[in-house]
Design an enzyme around this catalytic site. Structure first.
Site, PDB file in Angstrom:
ATOM      1  N   THR A 207      -2.448  -4.707  -0.894  1.00 32.68           N
ATOM      2  CA  THR A 207      -1.550  -4.307  -2.148  1.00 32.68           C
ATOM      3  C   THR A 207      -0.192  -4.794  -1.949  1.00 32.68           C
ATOM      4  OG1 THR A 207      -0.643  -2.183  -1.225  1.00 32.68           O
ATOM      5  CG2 THR A 207      -3.016  -2.228  -2.430  1.00 32.68           C
ATOM      6  N   GLY A 208       0.445  -5.215  -2.962  1.00 32.87           N
ATOM      7  CA  GLY A 208       2.053  -5.854  -2.906  1.00 32.87           C
ATOM      8  C   GLY A 208       1.924  -7.222  -2.157  1.00 32.87           C
ATOM      9  N   ALA A 209       0.898  -8.141  -2.652  1.00 26.56           N
ATOM     10  CA  ALA A 209       0.498  -9.395  -1.767  1.00 26.56           C
ATOM     11  C   ALA A 209       1.443 -10.506  -2.099  1.00 26.56           C
ATOM     12  CB  ALA A 209      -1.199  -9.454  -1.743  1.00 26.56           C
ATOM     13  N   ASN A 210       2.160 -10.544  -3.023  1.00 30.12           N
ATOM     14  CA  ASN A 210       2.624 -11.974  -3.420  1.00 30.12           C
ATOM     15  C   ASN A 210       3.889 -12.465  -2.855  1.00 30.12           C
ATOM     16  OD1 ASN A 210       3.517  -9.618  -5.757  1.00 30.12           O
ATOM     17  ND2 ASN A 210       5.183 -11.374  -5.556  1.00 30.12           N
ATOM     18  N   SER A 211       4.502 -11.100  -2.044  1.00 31.35           N
ATOM     19  CA  SER A 211       5.854 -11.473  -1.063  1.00 31.35           C
ATOM     20  C   SER A 211       5.941 -10.660   0.097  1.00 31.35           C
ATOM     21  CB  SER A 211       7.011 -11.291  -2.023  1.00 31.35           C
ATOM     22  OG  SER A 211       7.144  -9.825  -2.128  1.00 31.35           O
ATOM     23  N   GLY A 212       6.940 -10.959   0.881  1.00 32.75           N
ATOM     24  CA  GLY A 212       7.145 -10.323   2.025  1.00 32.75           C
ATOM     25  C   GLY A 212       5.878  -9.927   3.003  1.00 32.75           C
TER      26      GLY A 212
ATOM     27  N   TYR B  51      13.401   7.087  -0.339  1.00 32.82           N
ATOM     28  CA  TYR B  51      12.710   6.034   0.507  1.00 32.82           C
ATOM     29  C   TYR B  51      12.089   6.756   1.831  1.00 32.82           C
ATOM     30  CZ  TYR B  51      11.375   1.643   2.976  1.00 32.82           C
ATOM     31  OH  TYR B  51      10.703   0.864   3.819  1.00 32.82           O
TER      32      TYR B  51
HETATM   33  N1  LIG Z   1      10.987  -5.117   4.863  1.00 29.52           N
HETATM   34  C1  LIG Z   1      11.383  -4.092   5.809  1.00 29.52           C
HETATM   35  O1  LIG Z   1      12.247  -4.363   6.614  1.00 29.52           O
HETATM   36  C2  LIG Z   1      10.376  -3.119   6.069  1.00 29.52           C
HETATM   37  C3  LIG Z   1      10.603  -2.275   6.958  1.00 29.52           C
HETATM   38  C4  LIG Z   1       9.906  -1.236   7.163  1.00 29.52           C
HETATM   39  C5  LIG Z   1       8.871  -0.933   6.126  1.00 29.52           C
HETATM   40  N2  LIG Z   1       8.597  -1.896   5.213  1.00 29.52           N
HETATM   41  C6  LIG Z   1       7.534  -1.547   4.118  1.00 29.52           C
HETATM   42  O2  LIG Z   1       6.702  -2.670   3.766  1.00 29.52           O
HETATM   43  C7  LIG Z   1       6.148  -2.769   2.588  1.00 29.52           C
HETATM   44  C8  LIG Z   1       6.330  -4.065   2.004  1.00 29.52           C
HETATM   45  O3  LIG Z   1       7.697  -4.195   1.684  1.00 29.52           O
HETATM   46  P1  LIG Z   1       8.477  -5.812   1.934  1.00 29.52           P
HETATM   47  O4  LIG Z   1       9.540  -5.673   2.709  1.00 29.52           O
HETATM   48  O5  LIG Z   1       7.610  -6.619   2.152  1.00 29.52           O
HETATM   49  O6  LIG Z   1       8.906  -5.648   0.343  1.00 29.52           O
HETATM   50  P2  LIG Z   1       8.553  -6.882  -0.857  1.00 29.52           P
HETATM   51  O7  LIG Z   1       8.780  -8.421  -0.236  1.00 29.52           O
HETATM   52  O8  LIG Z   1       9.570  -6.649  -1.918  1.00 29.52           O
HETATM   53  O9  LIG Z   1       7.338  -6.727  -1.128  1.00 29.52           O
HETATM   54  C9  LIG Z   1       6.917  -5.684  -1.927  1.00 29.52           C
HETATM   55  C10 LIG Z   1       5.571  -6.143  -2.684  1.00 29.52           C
HETATM   56  O10 LIG Z   1       5.147  -5.064  -3.454  1.00 29.52           O
HETATM   57  C11 LIG Z   1       5.126  -5.533  -4.752  1.00 29.52           C
HETATM   58  N3  LIG Z   1       5.118  -4.478  -6.110  1.00 29.52           N
HETATM   59  C12 LIG Z   1       6.433  -3.731  -6.334  1.00 29.52           C
HETATM   60  N4  LIG Z   1       6.200  -2.864  -7.277  1.00 29.52           N
HETATM   61  C13 LIG Z   1       4.838  -3.086  -7.675  1.00 29.52           C
HETATM   62  C14 LIG Z   1       3.924  -2.497  -8.773  1.00 29.52           C
HETATM   63  N5  LIG Z   1       4.672  -1.432  -9.310  1.00 29.52           N
HETATM   64  N6  LIG Z   1       2.689  -2.726  -8.689  1.00 29.52           N
HETATM   65  C15 LIG Z   1       2.114  -3.782  -7.782  1.00 29.52           C
HETATM   66  N7  LIG Z   1       3.081  -4.399  -6.827  1.00 29.52           N
HETATM   67  C16 LIG Z   1       4.232  -3.827  -6.877  1.00 29.52           C
HETATM   68  C17 LIG Z   1       6.188  -6.676  -5.081  1.00 29.52           C
HETATM   69  O11 LIG Z   1       5.650  -7.564  -6.160  1.00 29.52           O
HETATM   70  P3  LIG Z   1       6.872  -8.109  -7.077  1.00 29.52           P
HETATM   71  O12 LIG Z   1       7.085  -9.530  -6.454  1.00 29.52           O
HETATM   72  O13 LIG Z   1       6.348  -8.290  -8.322  1.00 29.52           O
HETATM   73  O14 LIG Z   1       7.838  -7.324  -7.103  1.00 29.52           O
HETATM   74  C18 LIG Z   1       5.977  -7.333  -3.859  1.00 29.52           C
HETATM   75  O15 LIG Z   1       4.617  -8.245  -3.757  1.00 29.52           O
HETATM   76  C19 LIG Z   1       6.796  -1.405   2.036  1.00 29.52           C
HETATM   77  O16 LIG Z   1       5.950  -0.254   1.912  1.00 29.52           O
HETATM   78  C20 LIG Z   1       8.221  -1.348   2.538  1.00 29.52           C
HETATM   79  O17 LIG Z   1       8.468   0.146   2.733  1.00 29.52           O
HETATM   80  C21 LIG Z   1       9.368  -2.916   5.216  1.00 29.52           C
END
Ligand SMILES: NC(=O)c1ccc[n+]([C@@H]2O[C@H](COP(=O)([O-])OP(=O)(O)OC[C@H]3O[C@@H](n4cnc5c(N)ncnc54)[C@H](OP(=O)(O)O)[C@@H]3O)[C@@H](O)[C@H]2O)c1
Length: 289
Positions: free
Chosen positions: A16-21, A171
């Site tokens: 899930t959330g597979a298009n970025s990060g 969060y």
């Molecule tokens: N980055 C960090 O340092 C970090 C550290 C600890 C944990 N995490 C966890 O890692 C996970 C991924 O985060 P990330 O840092 O990779 O963030 P991210 O780049 O913002 O990725 C989030 C993804 O979720 C999608 N998304 C958001 N809202 C959505 C919705 N309503 N329906 C479907 N998809 C949705 C986004 O799509 P869009 O492009 O359409 O918005 C994006 O693909 C999260 O659970 C976060 O809490 C991250």
């Protein structure tokens, strides 16, 4: 072709959330290992762009895209139904979706957005796919939590922060909920060959922290993230380890960081809180009936 190119051949993996990060890096890593990857994204253009990139970079044609807004329970139900009908099997479920919201917002279901997206989406989707996972066993569920779980506080009387909202608090609560859910789920799945683990990926350079902020602050936060953070591909290593490594075969109900089991915050081991959260989550998603 090396062994790692085929390690996940024949496995169906949903991210899930597979298009970025982290989600995109996870989908890429799984595709590299030969898995059949199903990317869940909310936006068709962003999803297709990531899907094409992953196909090109890995040479794996089995990278599919399904669209769903995971903040909407109706959309999650539709997704689970479509997925089950189309694939019938699921070996790895990566509940990665997550976001941060500067101000309190409600989902279409009237639920505070952080709780709805970061916890309830994973709770509902996982429960709707449990029969498919069990029928495909051995199977693995991986919940992407965060080190923020350490400062998380679960307010069971006000899970939606209706009295007082703070972005970081909401969060951290949602990330603690990921851990509590994982531990309860592992117990629920005892005796099956479906495991459930969670992890902290590290501080990863993505847009998660800059996106919710006012425009003038975004470059500053992005710069700080770049100075201290690791890349999404580095951050996805623990997710990929939990999805594929034989070292964690049969390991369940644990929290990982840097591919090693670690303790999570004390409160996360409280069985009574785990059960109360499960009950409330089931009520809020209509699963209790
Ligand atoms: N980055 C960090 O340092 C970090 C550290 C600890 C944990 N995490 C966890 O890692 C996970 C991924 O985060 P990330 O840092 O990779 O963030 P991210 O780049 O913002 O990725 C989030 C993804 O979720 C999608 N998304 C958001 N809202 C959505 C919705 N309503 N329906 C479907 N998809 C949705 C986004 O799509 P869009 O492009 O359409 O918005 C994006 O693909 C999260 O659970 C976060 O809490 C991250």
């Amino acid at each position: 072709m090396s062994t790692s190119d085929t390690l996940m051949a024949g496995k169906i993996c949903l991210v899930t959330g597979a298009n970025s990060g982290l989600g995109k890096a996870t989908a890429l890593g799984l595709a590299r290992m030969g898995a059949h990857v199903v990317m869940i994204c909310r936006n068709q253009a962003r999803g297709q762009q990531a899907q094409q990139e992953i196909k090109q970079r890995t040479g794996n044609a089995d990278v599919d895209l399904l669209l769903a807004d995971l903040s909407s329970q109706q959309s999650i139900r539709q997704l689970a139904g479509d997925f089950t009908q189309r694939y019938g099997r699921l070996h790895v479920l990566v509940n990665n979706v997550g976001s941060v919201f500067l101000r309190r917002r409600l989902s279409v279901d009237g639920i505070e957005m952080t709780f709805a997206l970061n916890h309830l989406a994973s709770f509902l989707l996982t429960n709707l796919l449990l029969d498919t996972l069990k029928a495909s066993a051995p199977a693995r569920i991986i919940n992407v939590s965060s080190v923020a779980q350490i400062v998380g506080f679960i307010d069971l009387d006000d899970l939606q922060a209706s009295k007082k909202y703070h972005m970081m608090r909401a969060y951290a609560q949602s990330k603690l909920a990921n851990v509590l859910f994982t531990y309860a789920l592992a117990q629920h799945l005892a005796g099956t060959a479906v495991t459930a683990n969670c992890l902290h990926p590290g501080l990863v350079v993505t847009n998660i922290w800059s996106r919710p902020l006012p425009g003038f602050l975004r470059p500053l936060v992005a710069m700080l993230m770049r100075s201290f953070g690791i890349t999404a591909e580095e951050g996805a290593r623990t997710i990929l380890y939990l999805a594929s490594s034989s070292e964690v075969e049969g390991i369940t109900g644990k929290y990982f960081y840097q591919c090693k089991e670690r303790p999570s915050v004390d409160i996360s081991y409280d069985g009574s809180i785990q059960q109360q959260l499960w009950k409330k989550s089931a009520e809020m998603t209509g699963l209790s009936s």
